[in-house]
Design a protein around this motif. Sequence first.
Motif, PDB file in Angstrom:
ATOM      1  N   GLY A 129      73.397  19.707  83.000  1.00 18.44           N
ATOM      2  CA  GLY A 129      73.452  18.320  83.430  1.00 18.44           C
ATOM      3  C   GLY A 129      72.100  17.927  83.977  1.00 18.44           C
ATOM      4  N   ARG A 148      69.765  14.782  86.165  1.00 23.12           N
ATOM      5  CA  ARG A 148      69.660  13.567  86.984  1.00 23.12           C
ATOM      6  C   ARG A 148      68.174  13.303  87.153  1.00 23.12           C
ATOM      7  N   THR A 174      78.519  16.889  80.266  1.00 26.37           N
ATOM      8  CA  THR A 174      79.471  15.820  80.553  1.00 26.37           C
ATOM      9  C   THR A 174      78.702  14.635  81.137  1.00 26.37           C
ATOM     10  N   ALA A 175      79.302  13.465  81.005  1.00 25.81           N
ATOM     11  CA  ALA A 175      78.656  12.260  81.551  1.00 25.81           C
ATOM     12  C   ALA A 175      79.699  11.181  81.757  1.00 25.81           C
ATOM     13  N   ASN A 176      79.340  10.238  82.599  1.00 21.40           N
ATOM     14  CA  ASN A 176      80.128   9.020  82.723  1.00 21.40           C
ATOM     15  C   ASN A 176      80.203   8.383  81.328  1.00 21.40           C
ATOM     16  N   ASN A 202      77.503   5.966  80.401  1.00 24.98           N
ATOM     17  CA  ASN A 202      76.108   6.383  80.503  1.00 24.98           C
ATOM     18  C   ASN A 202      75.568   6.691  79.102  1.00 24.98           C
ATOM     19  N   SER A 237      72.549   9.252  78.696  1.00 28.30           N
ATOM     20  CA  SER A 237      72.890  10.683  78.714  1.00 28.30           C
ATOM     21  C   SER A 237      73.628  11.096  77.449  1.00 28.30           C
ATOM     22  N   SER A 266      85.011   9.770  81.814  1.00 21.99           N
ATOM     23  CA  SER A 266      83.900  10.629  81.416  1.00 21.99           C
ATOM     24  C   SER A 266      84.073  11.163  79.996  1.00 21.99           C
TER      25      SER A 266
END
Length: 145
Positions: free
Chosen positions: A67, A69, A103-105, A108, A111, A137
Amino acid sequence: MKMNVLGTERLNLKLMHEGAAPQLYKQTCWGLWEITIKQSNVFIGYILVKPMDLFSELPDFSDIEIGWRLKQESWGNGYATEAASLMFNEIAKQPDIKKISATANKNNQASIKVMEKLGMQFIKNYIQKEESGDVPSVHYSKCIN
């Protein structure tokens, strides 16, 4: 190059917890990796590496989740793809790893595009339980071995 530091032409990735670095990196690459721009040494974000479902009763140690950010001011420069690709390739060298996931929103799109650039395929929609509430998600994954 130190074993707890990785790099591309533009970026450095460094395992953030120096005391655990030899054990974590040598065995698994697990941990939180800071991302800095090589030229300026400016911190722009991080990559997290851990087994899927690590905190569940049945973590999957053959499926590693990555992941990322990044600070908003660094968006749009390809840094997420560059850093995630570097980490993906490093994880893929491990013989016991069968899949790499992310994984992601659901909203998003940036991503999700990174996941697709890594060759990952959509697996499922799900609801991530957060303190702030339920987050729609997505889960993407790629088989590697």
